[in-house]
Motif scaffolding. Structure first.
Motif, PDB file in Angstrom:
ATOM      1  N   ARG A   1      -4.612  -5.788  -1.963  1.00 33.81           N
ATOM      2  CA  ARG A   1      -5.064  -7.095  -1.464  1.00 33.81           C
ATOM      3  C   ARG A   1      -4.949  -8.152  -2.551  1.00 33.81           C
ATOM      4  O   ARG A   1      -4.432  -9.258  -2.321  1.00 33.81           O
ATOM      5  CB  ARG A   1      -6.514  -6.998  -0.979  1.00 33.81           C
ATOM      6  CG  ARG A   1      -7.113  -8.332  -0.541  1.00 33.81           C
ATOM      7  CD  ARG A   1      -8.596  -8.187  -0.210  1.00 33.81           C
ATOM      8  NE  ARG A   1      -9.167  -9.453   0.230  1.00 33.81           N
ATOM      9  CZ  ARG A   1      -9.621 -10.403  -0.579  1.00 33.81           C
ATOM     10  NH1 ARG A   1      -9.553 -10.216  -1.910  1.00 33.81           N
ATOM     11  NH2 ARG A   1     -10.110 -11.528  -0.108  1.00 33.81           N
TER      12      ARG A   1
ATOM     13  N   ILE B   1      -8.505  -4.457   6.091  1.00 29.39           N
ATOM     14  CA  ILE B   1      -9.212  -3.423   5.329  1.00 29.39           C
ATOM     15  C   ILE B   1     -10.463  -2.974   6.058  1.00 29.39           C
ATOM     16  O   ILE B   1     -10.792  -1.783   6.085  1.00 29.39           O
ATOM     17  CB  ILE B   1      -9.534  -3.943   3.916  1.00 29.39           C
ATOM     18  CG1 ILE B   1      -8.230  -4.141   3.130  1.00 29.39           C
ATOM     19  CG2 ILE B   1     -10.457  -2.973   3.183  1.00 29.39           C
ATOM     20  CD1 ILE B   1      -8.410  -4.814   1.788  1.00 29.39           C
TER      21      ILE B   1
ATOM     22  N   LYS C   1     -10.203   3.228  -1.593  1.00 30.42           N
ATOM     23  CA  LYS C   1     -10.703   1.855  -1.526  1.00 30.42           C
ATOM     24  C   LYS C   1     -10.143   1.025  -2.680  1.00 30.42           C
ATOM     25  O   LYS C   1      -9.849  -0.171  -2.521  1.00 30.42           O
ATOM     26  CB  LYS C   1     -12.226   1.858  -1.569  1.00 30.42           C
ATOM     27  CG  LYS C   1     -12.886   2.413  -0.312  1.00 30.42           C
ATOM     28  CD  LYS C   1     -14.395   2.340  -0.413  1.00 30.42           C
ATOM     29  CE  LYS C   1     -15.056   2.872   0.850  1.00 30.42           C
ATOM     30  NZ  LYS C   1     -16.543   2.824   0.769  1.00 30.42           N
TER      31      LYS C   1
ATOM     32  N   TYR D   1      -4.804   6.801  -0.370  1.00 31.61           N
ATOM     33  CA  TYR D   1      -5.256   5.506   0.138  1.00 31.61           C
ATOM     34  C   TYR D   1      -6.752   5.337  -0.106  1.00 31.61           C
ATOM     35  O   TYR D   1      -7.575   5.386   0.809  1.00 31.61           O
ATOM     36  CB  TYR D   1      -4.928   5.382   1.623  1.00 31.61           C
ATOM     37  CG  TYR D   1      -3.450   5.291   1.896  1.00 31.61           C
ATOM     38  CD1 TYR D   1      -2.764   4.090   1.738  1.00 31.61           C
ATOM     39  CD2 TYR D   1      -2.727   6.413   2.304  1.00 31.61           C
ATOM     40  CE1 TYR D   1      -1.404   4.006   1.979  1.00 31.61           C
ATOM     41  CE2 TYR D   1      -1.365   6.341   2.542  1.00 31.61           C
ATOM     42  CZ  TYR D   1      -0.710   5.129   2.383  1.00 31.61           C
ATOM     43  OH  TYR D   1       0.644   5.047   2.610  1.00 31.61           O
TER      44      TYR D   1
ATOM     45  N   GLU E   1      -8.874  -9.063   4.671  1.00 22.93           N
ATOM     46  CA  GLU E   1     -10.219  -8.503   4.794  1.00 22.93           C
ATOM     47  C   GLU E   1     -10.394  -7.826   6.149  1.00 22.93           C
ATOM     48  O   GLU E   1     -10.999  -6.750   6.258  1.00 22.93           O
ATOM     49  CB  GLU E   1     -11.266  -9.605   4.622  1.00 22.93           C
ATOM     50  CG  GLU E   1     -11.468 -10.049   3.178  1.00 22.93           C
ATOM     51  CD  GLU E   1     -12.010  -8.933   2.303  1.00 22.93           C
ATOM     52  OE1 GLU E   1     -12.641  -7.990   2.816  1.00 22.93           O
ATOM     53  OE2 GLU E   1     -11.788  -8.985   1.084  1.00 22.93           O
TER      54      GLU E   1
ATOM     55  N   CYS F   1       0.833  -1.210   0.000  1.00 21.61           N
ATOM     56  CA  CYS F   1       0.000   0.000   0.000  1.00 21.61           C
ATOM     57  C   CYS F   1       0.863   1.254   0.000  1.00 21.61           C
ATOM     58  O   CYS F   1       0.595   2.209  -0.737  1.00 21.61           O
ATOM     59  CB  CYS F   1      -0.925   0.001   1.214  1.00 21.61           C
ATOM     60  SG  CYS F   1      -2.226  -1.235   1.178  1.00 21.61           S
TER      61      CYS F   1
ATOM     62  N   LEU G   1      -6.522  -0.040  -1.875  1.00 21.85           N
ATOM     63  CA  LEU G   1      -6.493  -1.116  -0.885  1.00 21.85           C
ATOM     64  C   LEU G   1      -6.920  -2.444  -1.511  1.00 21.85           C
ATOM     65  O   LEU G   1      -6.306  -3.494  -1.259  1.00 21.85           O
ATOM     66  CB  LEU G   1      -7.390  -0.769   0.298  1.00 21.85           C
ATOM     67  CG  LEU G   1      -7.012   0.484   1.095  1.00 21.85           C
ATOM     68  CD1 LEU G   1      -8.018   0.731   2.200  1.00 21.85           C
ATOM     69  CD2 LEU G   1      -5.610   0.386   1.663  1.00 21.85           C
TER      70      LEU G   1
END
Length: 248
Positions: free
Chosen positions: A224, A193, A217, A215, A190, A132, A220
């Motif tokens: 992932r 987040i 959604k 940052y 999960e 990230c 992220l």
């Protein structure tokens, strides 16, 4: 043992030819630079506090994880030193004052205790966090270009590469020592987040410092997906032999 990939570069080599006189600006501009750079500095500096917390909790169990965190900590100190140099150059900072400010900050790891229960959960969190950060730094090119010298963009490129290597090295610890737990990675991510969505505060933990506009959604979710894809790759024979190449 699978060894961490290391990168060899120095902020001093990039910045020693520069002086603050080259980057004078109106007070409002200097203040804006400070406000942008100060969080970057203290989050990198906080790596030392996370590493200390890991020692207190006795979380590091494998040789691979120990080698990873030793290499990682050294790189984060390099980033700290570099940000201090940048703030001295463009934001009216002094190393003495900056280090005093850094030393007086508090740190609370209770918000991430769920991910400090064992080495595996910790490594998954670090792999995700570094990915990230890598992508968030990549979104800051315009700011660093605006500081007035191409060396700041060279600095950013090196830091981005370091963060990418950190994520890869953490993933490789999972692949080498926890291949039987790869199916658990998605659940941990999960939870990470979800926690970020519920609470955006930062308590000096180094990880989950996601208060910048980069940052999103989407970022992220993409990180992932990247971690899930990378941990699923089997080790190559060269990796199993510990023959990682050292990048330039």
């Amino acid at each position: 043992m699978i060894a961490p990939v290391r990168r060899d570069w120095s902020p001093k080599d990039l910045f020693n030819a520069l002086t603050p006189a080259m980057f004078t600006a109106e007070p409002s501009v200097v203040r804006a630079r400070w406000d942008r750079l100060w969080p970057e500095l203290y989050t990198e500096y906080d790596a030392r506090h996370l590493k200390k917390e890991l020692c207190i909790r006795n979380l590091i169990k494998t040789n691979e994880a120990e080698a990873f965190f030793n290499a990682w900590a050294a790189d984060e100190e390099r980033h700290t030193d570099g940000f201090i140099q940048i703030m001295e150059l463009v934001a009216g900072g002094s190393e003495t004052d900056l280090r005093q400010r850094l030393n007086t900050r508090s740190h609370d790891f209770s918000a991430i205790s769920e991910f400090l229960k064992d080495e595996f959960s910790l490594i998954v969190m670090i792999a995700f966090d570094e990915m990230c950060t890598c992508r968030a730094y990549a979104a800051e090119r315009e700011f660093y270009a605006g500081l007035g010298n191409r060396r700041f963009l060279l600095w950013l490129r090196e830091v981005i590469a370091d963060e990418a290597v950190h994520s890869m090295n953490a993933v490789n610890v999972i692949r080498a020592r926890y291949c039987n737990r790869v199916s658990e990675v998605g659940v941990i991510l999960e939870s990470l987040i979800s926690g970020i969505a519920d609470d955006t505060s930062y308590t000096g933990t180094f990880v989950l410092d996601y208060f910048g506009t980069a940052y999103t959604k989407e970022l992220l979710a993409n990180c992932r997906a990247t971690i899930l894809r990378n941990v699923a790759k089997p080790l190559t024979p060269a990796e199993q032999d510990g023959n990682n190449r050292r990048p330039n």
